[in-house]
Design a protein around this motif. Structure first.
Motif, mmCIF file in Angstrom:
data_model
loop_
_atom_site.group_PDB
_atom_site.id
_atom_site.type_symbol
_atom_site.label_atom_id
_atom_site.label_comp_id
_atom_site.label_asym_id
_atom_site.label_seq_id
_atom_site.Cartn_x
_atom_site.Cartn_y
_atom_site.Cartn_z
ATOM 1 N N LEU A 293 0.829 -1.209 0.000
ATOM 2 C CA LEU A 293 0.000 0.000 0.000
ATOM 3 C C LEU A 293 0.862 1.257 0.000
ATOM 4 N N TRP A 294 1.945 1.223 0.743
ATOM 5 C CA TRP A 294 2.835 2.382 0.819
ATOM 6 C C TRP A 294 3.595 2.588 -0.485
ATOM 7 N N GLN A 295 4.096 1.505 -1.053
ATOM 8 C CA GLN A 295 4.870 1.592 -2.293
ATOM 9 C C GLN A 295 4.037 2.098 -3.455
ATOM 10 N N PHE A 296 2.760 1.736 -3.482
ATOM 11 C CA PHE A 296 1.899 2.173 -4.572
ATOM 12 C C PHE A 296 1.167 3.480 -4.240
ATOM 13 N N THR A 298 -0.991 4.267 -2.142
ATOM 14 C CA THR A 298 -2.425 4.197 -1.856
ATOM 15 C C THR A 298 -2.740 5.040 -0.631
ATOM 16 N N TYR A 299 -1.864 4.963 0.376
ATOM 17 C CA TYR A 299 -1.979 5.779 1.589
ATOM 18 C C TYR A 299 -0.590 6.257 1.980
ATOM 19 N N GLU A 300 -0.564 7.242 2.886
ATOM 20 C CA GLU A 300 0.702 7.601 3.517
ATOM 21 C C GLU A 300 1.127 6.459 4.443
ATOM 22 N N LEU A 301 2.360 6.499 4.936
ATOM 23 C CA LEU A 301 2.902 5.380 5.708
ATOM 24 C C LEU A 301 2.041 5.040 6.924
ATOM 25 N N GLU A 302 1.636 6.056 7.691
ATOM 26 C CA GLU A 302 0.850 5.788 8.903
ATOM 27 C C GLU A 302 -0.493 5.145 8.561
ATOM 28 N N GLU A 303 -1.158 5.661 7.528
ATOM 29 C CA GLU A 303 -2.441 5.084 7.104
ATOM 30 C C GLU A 303 -2.249 3.690 6.532
ATOM 31 N N SER A 304 -1.134 3.475 5.835
ATOM 32 C CA SER A 304 -0.841 2.149 5.287
ATOM 33 C C SER A 304 -0.702 1.126 6.407
ATOM 34 N N ILE A 305 -0.063 1.540 7.501
ATOM 35 C CA ILE A 305 0.106 0.638 8.653
ATOM 36 C C ILE A 305 -1.248 0.290 9.262
ATOM 37 N N VAL A 306 -2.102 1.319 9.424
ATOM 38 C CA VAL A 306 -3.423 1.091 10.037
ATOM 39 C C VAL A 306 -4.288 0.203 9.157
ATOM 40 N N HIS A 307 -4.467 0.597 7.886
ATOM 41 C CA HIS A 307 -5.342 -0.148 6.980
ATOM 42 C C HIS A 307 -4.752 -1.520 6.635
ATOM 43 N N GLY A 308 -3.448 -1.565 6.425
ATOM 44 C CA GLY A 308 -2.813 -2.828 6.068
ATOM 45 C C GLY A 308 -2.902 -3.860 7.172
#
Length: 483
Positions: A293-296, A298-308
């Motif tokens: 999610l972060w590489q593409f 899709t979200y910023e890093l913090e949001e990628s951690i939460v959603h992922g």
């Protein structure tokens, strides 16, 4: 086959289930949403039917055989799903057809979480509560709950417990008596539910939402009181953390909870081979989703951690909650998410899927065969921790995989034959068979647009998954009915 005894147990269980239609009446009256009539009618129909079945055979006395247990367990879930559909069908909202009502009911009871309803935020409070309650009842298994009650009525429950309890080794009991085992499971389940409700309420949910999501989280069901599912609370990271913790707790073997809390040996979690494998697989999967999610972008890093993390845990435990519409996530990630749903949680948990212990045994067996190619004469035993796995268990796991795969393929073809496209058929069957809920294609938002014929096949898939394939399929074999 003791048909009179089976009918007697059926009548008792249906009568008990009718009592679960009383709390929604109270909710309806509290919120004045004018649906108490539908629930009262459903209660009366269910209660009268249960009594009519029970009265003619109430004097029937005999020990239940294993075959009787399979028949009661399999048929009761189907019948329970039908009677559980009455409030949906009789209520003015959400105005469902018979097929959709039964679909919603069975989806709730099997903790699948696939829904045909839209506009959840505008539904009567009693209907919303009832959906969540169905999942809570299905999570522990209405049959296991009844095992604690039936002995007092003169009906033994060991055969029912064998047919209902998940996992490759079904004869293991937590306590010497089956009644005490059922009570222990139920107590753990209730304690987790209360703690989860309090956790959600403390984190910021309304009490109504906390109760509803507490029911479905501990059941690993996935129904929500909002169309956006857990995405409705995505801005509140504490709610997401509470949800992640209890999804994992509910996806862990309840026997492990029992031993850990009874003996005050909390390190026993990390000594359990299946739990370690389950957590390792979930950690690796979460890291992969976060990175992708972060590489593409899709979200910023913090949001990628939460959603992922949330979505990976939700899929692995087959809870089926969504923090966002993952069907639009980049490239193949949505398919990977649904694929990991096949692994599921631990045996003896409320999670669906194949179960981590089976996946682990298949991996170990596959590695052993690779080793044998290099060293044909080597004796390589399969172990879980320090315990040697009996050959019959390994064979049973391979048999389960074969039947699971065969059932999956047949159901995908059957659903496609009704006119559903390949992606929708593939993902809906996989999701229903794993009691997961979310799917892709036409069902990326809800299952309401799928044709009725396909829904009946998907309902059968839910029952197959909930009863772990063999319990349901065995009653269709000629050998089962031979004397």
């Amino acid at each position: 086959m003791h048909f009179a005894v089976i009918a007697r147990v059926f009548g008792i269980l249906l009568t008990i289930f009718s009592l679960t239609l009383l709390p929604p009446i109270a909710v309806s009256m509290w919120y004045a949403d004018q649906t108490e009539g539908a629930f009262a009618t459903a209660f009366a129909i269910t209660l009268v039917t249960g009594l009519l079945v029970w009265v003619p055979v109430h004097n029937a006395r005999a020990d239940l055989r294993t075959r009787d247990g399979f028949v009661i367990t399999s048929l009761f879930w189907a019948v329970l799903g039908t009677f559980g559909a009455l409030p949906f069908y009789l209520s003015a909202q959400p105005e469902l057809s018979i097929t959709d009502s039964i679909f919603e009911s069975i989806s709730g009871l099997t903790t699948t979480g696939a829904t045909v309803i839209t506009g959840l935020d505008d539904l009567p409070a009693s209907i919303l509560y009832y959906r969540q309650q169905l999942q809570w009842l299905g999570g522990i298994g209405i049959v296991v709950i009844a095992v604690a009650i039936l002995p007092m009525l003169g009906v033994g429950g060991m055969q029912l417990y064998k047919a209902e309890a998940p996992g490759p080794v079904k004869d293991a009991k937590l306590t010497p008596r089956i009644t005490e085992t059922a009570k222990a499971l139920f107590l753990i389940y209730v304690i987790l539910t209360v703690l989860c409700i309090f956790g959600f309420w403390w984190a910021g949910m309304t009490l109504f939402d906390a109760v509803g999501h507490g029911f479905s989280t501990v059941a690993n069901g996935g129904f929500s009181t909002h169309d956006a599912s857990m995405g409705f609370f995505a801005d509140n990271q504490m709610i997401m953390l509470v949800s992640i913790f209890f999804m994992i707790a509910a996806g862990t073997n309840f026997g492990l909870h029992f031993f850990a809390f009874t003996n005050r040996q909390f390190l026993s979690y990390w000594k359990d081979a299946e739990f370690k494998f389950f957590m390792l697989l979930m950690a690796c999967f979460s890291a992969f989703v976060i990175f992708y999610l972060w590489q593409f972008h899709t979200y910023e890093l913090e949001e990628s951690i939460v959603h992922g993390t949330f979505q990976a845990v939700s899929v692995m435990t087959t809870a089926g909650f969504t923090s966002d519409n993952f069907s639009v996530w980049p490239t193949f990630l949505p398919f990977v998410l649904l694929l990991f749903g096949f692994a599921g949680g631990c045996a003896g948990s409320t999670a669906g899927g194949i179960k981590s212990i089976r996946v682990m045994l298949v991996v170990k067996a596959g590695l052993r065969e690779l080793n044998r190619l290099v060293h044909p004469n080597a004796v390589v035993p399969i172990k879980l921790g320090k315990k040697l796995v009996p050959t019959k268990v390994t064979e049973a796991v391979w048999g389960f995989f074969a039947v699971f795969l065969f059932s999956f393929v047949i159901l995908v073809v059957a659903v496609m034959a009704t006119g559903v496209d390949f992606v929708t058929a593939l993902t809906t069957v996989g999701s229903c068979l794993n009691n997961l809920g979310p799917a892709l294609g036409e069902a990326s938002s809800h299952y309401g647009d799928i044709n009725d014929n396909a829904k009946w096949f998907l309902m059968f898939a839910m029952l197959l998954g909930r009863l772990e394939i063999f319990t349901l399929l065995v009653i269709f074999t000629p050998a089962f009915w031979r004397h």
